[in-house]
Scaffold this active site. Structure first.
Site, PDB file in Angstrom:
ATOM      1  N   LYS A 122      10.424  12.406 -12.829  1.00 51.27           N
ATOM      2  CA  LYS A 122       9.984  13.691 -12.270  1.00 51.27           C
ATOM      3  C   LYS A 122      10.404  14.831 -13.181  1.00 51.27           C
ATOM      4  O   LYS A 122      11.391  14.703 -13.909  1.00 51.27           O
ATOM      5  CB  LYS A 122      10.651  13.916 -10.911  1.00 51.27           C
ATOM      6  CG  LYS A 122      10.071  13.137  -9.773  1.00 51.27           C
ATOM      7  CD  LYS A 122      10.740  13.518  -8.463  1.00 51.27           C
ATOM      8  CE  LYS A 122      10.161  12.748  -7.306  1.00 51.27           C
ATOM      9  NZ  LYS A 122       8.746  13.042  -7.036  1.00 51.27           N
ATOM     10  N   ARG A 165       6.057   4.074  -0.797  1.00 53.17           N
ATOM     11  CA  ARG A 165       5.098   3.124  -0.215  1.00 53.17           C
ATOM     12  C   ARG A 165       5.502   1.673  -0.506  1.00 53.17           C
ATOM     13  O   ARG A 165       5.157   0.776   0.242  1.00 53.17           O
ATOM     14  CB  ARG A 165       3.677   3.445  -0.721  1.00 53.17           C
ATOM     15  CG  ARG A 165       3.531   3.364  -2.209  1.00 53.17           C
ATOM     16  CD  ARG A 165       2.292   4.100  -2.712  1.00 53.17           C
ATOM     17  NE  ARG A 165       2.478   5.562  -2.738  1.00 53.17           N
ATOM     18  CZ  ARG A 165       1.535   6.428  -3.094  1.00 53.17           C
ATOM     19  NH1 ARG A 165       0.342   6.006  -3.446  1.00 53.17           N
ATOM     20  NH2 ARG A 165       1.772   7.722  -3.099  1.00 53.17           N
TER      21      ARG A 165
HETATM   22  N1  BES Z   1       9.437  11.593  -2.707  1.00 53.98           N
HETATM   23  C1  BES Z   1       8.214  11.927  -3.266  1.00 53.98           C
HETATM   24  C2  BES Z   1       7.369  12.844  -2.388  1.00 53.98           C
HETATM   25  C3  BES Z   1       7.947  14.196  -2.112  1.00 53.98           C
HETATM   26  C4  BES Z   1       7.557  15.277  -2.874  1.00 53.98           C
HETATM   27  C5  BES Z   1       8.821  14.392  -1.074  1.00 53.98           C
HETATM   28  C6  BES Z   1       8.077  16.517  -2.624  1.00 53.98           C
HETATM   29  C7  BES Z   1       9.349  15.647  -0.807  1.00 53.98           C
HETATM   30  C8  BES Z   1       8.975  16.698  -1.592  1.00 53.98           C
HETATM   31  C9  BES Z   1       7.396  10.655  -3.541  1.00 53.98           C
HETATM   32  O1  BES Z   1       8.131   9.521  -3.811  1.00 53.98           O
HETATM   33  C10 BES Z   1       6.560  10.939  -4.742  1.00 53.98           C
HETATM   34  O2  BES Z   1       7.127  11.169  -5.770  1.00 53.98           O
HETATM   35  N2  BES Z   1       5.249  10.924  -4.578  1.00 53.98           N
HETATM   36  C11 BES Z   1       4.352  11.197  -5.643  1.00 53.98           C
HETATM   37  C12 BES Z   1       3.228  10.189  -5.575  1.00 53.98           C
HETATM   38  C13 BES Z   1       2.355  10.170  -6.794  1.00 53.98           C
HETATM   39  C14 BES Z   1       3.111   9.651  -7.982  1.00 53.98           C
HETATM   40  C15 BES Z   1       1.151   9.293  -6.525  1.00 53.98           C
HETATM   41  C16 BES Z   1       3.840  12.615  -5.467  1.00 53.98           C
HETATM   42  O3  BES Z   1       3.633  13.043  -4.335  1.00 53.98           O
HETATM   43  O4  BES Z   1       3.664  13.300  -6.467  1.00 53.98           O
HETATM   44 ZN    ZN Z   2       8.685   9.316  -5.850  1.00 53.60          ZN
END
Ligand code: BES
Ligand code: ZN
Ligand code: ZN
Length: 561
Positions: free
Chosen positions: A335, A409
């Site tokens: 990230k 997921r």
């Molecule tokens: N934990 C994150 C989602 C999230 C984002 C929670 C902001 C709280 C605040 C999740 O694991 C994630 O990173 N999701 C990605 C999915 C993508 C890679 C398909 C996202 O939402 O960008």
């Molecule tokens: Zn994630």
């Protein structure tokens, strides 16, 4: 009585008084402010910028600072120019005290703009030294007396107003270091308790004691009917427990530590049993998806089972599954750095599940409930999953992991497969799953995906009561198709062009749900953090939607789906 006027004069006057009041000198000339003579006045502050001002004082010896909260509704009369004290619409408790003080409260409200719309919901007026029993009286605006269910807003505005008003009054009392208070519950004990106890919470256990916010010892002005005050307190405390778990830094809640902590907190409560599963157990179960996430970390995963038996029989009314990523770096699909600290709250689903079990047990609800919490840390270690790797989930399906940041997921897939080994009426999962749900709904509502419309209606009704809202999202086949269109395996963990990310994530999960299983997925990434959407929650993690979930499982017992 000291009377001070407004404007620049008042500011000069305040400075003058502060200059005069040097510490440690008794000020007998300020005695009318009903202090005992042994107290020392150390500072004076002015409140209110309008015509009537009140003086607050700090003393060095005073230990009991007792507050009283009363409420007034919006004025009803249309021609406000002809309005007088008799037209103030107060709660019965406000009217009683106003009579006791010969109309002093009402007069001040009028002088400070009650009839000119300056006493709207959540606005307060503060009175010091008008009563012997209370050092401070806060009168708070409650909004319209007619407020009820607002269909467009999808909540019970009357209850929400009570939460907001109670919280505003409590915030005011905390600001002036009140130690105990009695609260007019404005006709809704439960909502008043919720608003107050949610407002009082702040995560400061890691700060020096001097820097911690002091809680106010709070009780309802009148004895609560049917235990509603107590249930409001328990619901707020349950939500505050979720906030504590979410705020706790990730170095202090590594997966085995978090599992032990929840087990310790919950297992002393009657009818709750906690079992901690380790990675060996997960391997035997074939949970390759869960293990693919923890492999990037030096710390192993856990799966926590929390069982609540509140009535006879072995079957569960519901199973709640909660995403428990103790920190989400994104893994190899790392990230960006900005705000990454907030990923300590990526176990909000698991925290909410644990909090719901705890609250249901404390409320002694006559249901059977199972909580399943897959807990892991998503790190980019040398044994981490690489984009393009393929793993096998518990139901035998192979998953191509093209993005290691879509890890929630993966751990949910195995936990949902496991949940379907138990007999239950309904399965609901909660997860801070996608950033996309924040873009779609902001902090206003959790996204709900379900294959059962009756359960949706029940969830909607629950949220109208709690004010912690939900919004139905689609489970169209096209979203799942985007995930099963996969080069190397049965299913991919990210879907195509990246559009409709919350829906494709739900589509992915649906591939692990058997045909006849009644199931709901709640994406809580948007509601897990409060900026300023909810007036009775400070900034930070919210613990949402705990109260809605508890209300939902309580109602589920009475319904056939
Ligand atoms: N934990 C994150 C989602 C999230 C984002 C929670 C902001 C709280 C605040 C999740 O694991 C994630 O990173 N999701 C990605 C999915 C993508 C890679 C398909 C996202 O939402 O960008
Ligand atoms: Zn994630
Ligand atoms: Zn995540």
């Amino acid at each position: 009585m000291i009377i001070l006027r407004t404007g620049r004069f008042a500011i000069r006057q305040q400075k003058l008084l502060t200059d005069l009041v040097s510490p440690r000198q008794p000020k007998p000339w300020l005695q009318p402010l009903h202090l005992e003579s042994s107290f020392f006045i150390t500072s004076i502050r002015l409140f209110s910028r309008t015509t009537v001002n009140f003086v607050s004082y700090k003393t060095q010896k005073m230990t009991t600072h007792r507050g009283l909260v009363l409420g007034v509704y919006d004025p009803i009369k249309e021609d406000v120019s002809k309005c007088g004290e008799a037209d103030i619409v107060g709660t019965p408790a406000f009217q009683d005290f106003n009579t006791k003080f010969k109309g002093a409260l009402g007069k001040t409200l009028i002088n400070t703009g009650y009839f000119n719309g300056k006493m709207k919901r959540g606005k307060v007026r503060i009175f010091h030294g008008v009563d012997d029993a209370y050092t401070t009286i806060v009168v708070v605006g409650l909004g319209s007396k007619q407020a009820g269910v607002n269909e467009l807003e999808q909540w019970d505005e009357g209850r929400e107003n009570v939460r907001v008003a109670a919280a505003a009054a409590i915030r005011q009392l905390q600001e002036i270091s009140c130690t105990e208070a009695e609260l007019d519950t404005f006709g809704d004990d439960e909502a008043a308790a919720e608003g107050s106890f949610l407002q009082m919470y702040s995560f400061d256990e890691l700060k020096h004691p001097d820097k911690r916010k002091q809680a106010i010892s709070l009780r309802p002005l009148e004895k609560s009917r049917n235990g509603e005050w107590d249930s409001g307190v328990l619901l707020a405390e349950g939500q505050n427990y979720v906030r504590t778990l979410m705020e706790t830094p990730s170095n202090l809640k590594l997966p085995p530590v978090l599992a032990e902590r929840i087990a310790k907190d919950l297992s002393s409560v009657p009818n709750l049993t906690v079992t901690i599963r380790d990675e060996q157990w997960a391997e035997q179960k074939g949970m390759g998806a869960l293990l693919s996430v923890s492999h990037g970390s030096s710390v192993p995963a856990r799966l926590l089972e929390i069982s609540y038996k509140g009535c006879g029989g072995d079957d569960y009314h519901a199973i709640v599954v909660g995403k428990g990523i103790t920190f989400d770096t994104g893994g190899i699909s790392l990230k960006p750095a900005a705000n990454m600290d907030l990923m300590r709250g990526d176990m909000g689903g698991a925290a909410c599940t644990a909090g719901a079990l705890l609250t249901v047990a404390k409320l002694k609800l006559p249901i059977n409930l199972l909580g399943l919490l897959p807990i892991a840390e998503n790190m980019p270690g040398s044994t981490a999953t690489r984009p393009g790797d393929v793993v096998r989930a518990m139901n035998g399906k192979t998953i191509q992991i093209d993005n290691t940041d879509a890890e929630g997921r993966l751990i949910l897939a195995d936990a949902l497969c496991y949940a379907q080994e138990f007999k239950s009426k309904f399965i609901v999962d909660l997860a801070t799953l996608t950033g996309a749900i924040r873009i779609a709904l902001g902090g206003a509502a959790a996204g709900v995906f379900t294959n059962n419309t009756k359960a949706w209606q029940l969830m909607l009704q629950s949220s109208i009561r709690t004010g912690d809202r939900v919004w139905r999202m689609p489970l169209f086949k096209t979203y799942a198709d985007k995930m099963t269109d996969c080069h190397l395996a049965d299913i991919n963990n990210i879907g195509g062009a990246g559009l409709g990310g919350s829906c494709t994530a739900a589509g992915f999960l649906s591939e692990f749900i058997k045909k006849d299983t009644k199931w709901m997925h709640m994406d809580i990434a948007g509601v897990s953090e409060n900026k300023e959407e909810v007036p009775y929650l400070r900034k930070g993690f919210t613990g949402r939607p705990l109260r809605t979930l508890v209300q939902f499982v309580q109602q589920l017992e009475k319904e056939t789906l």
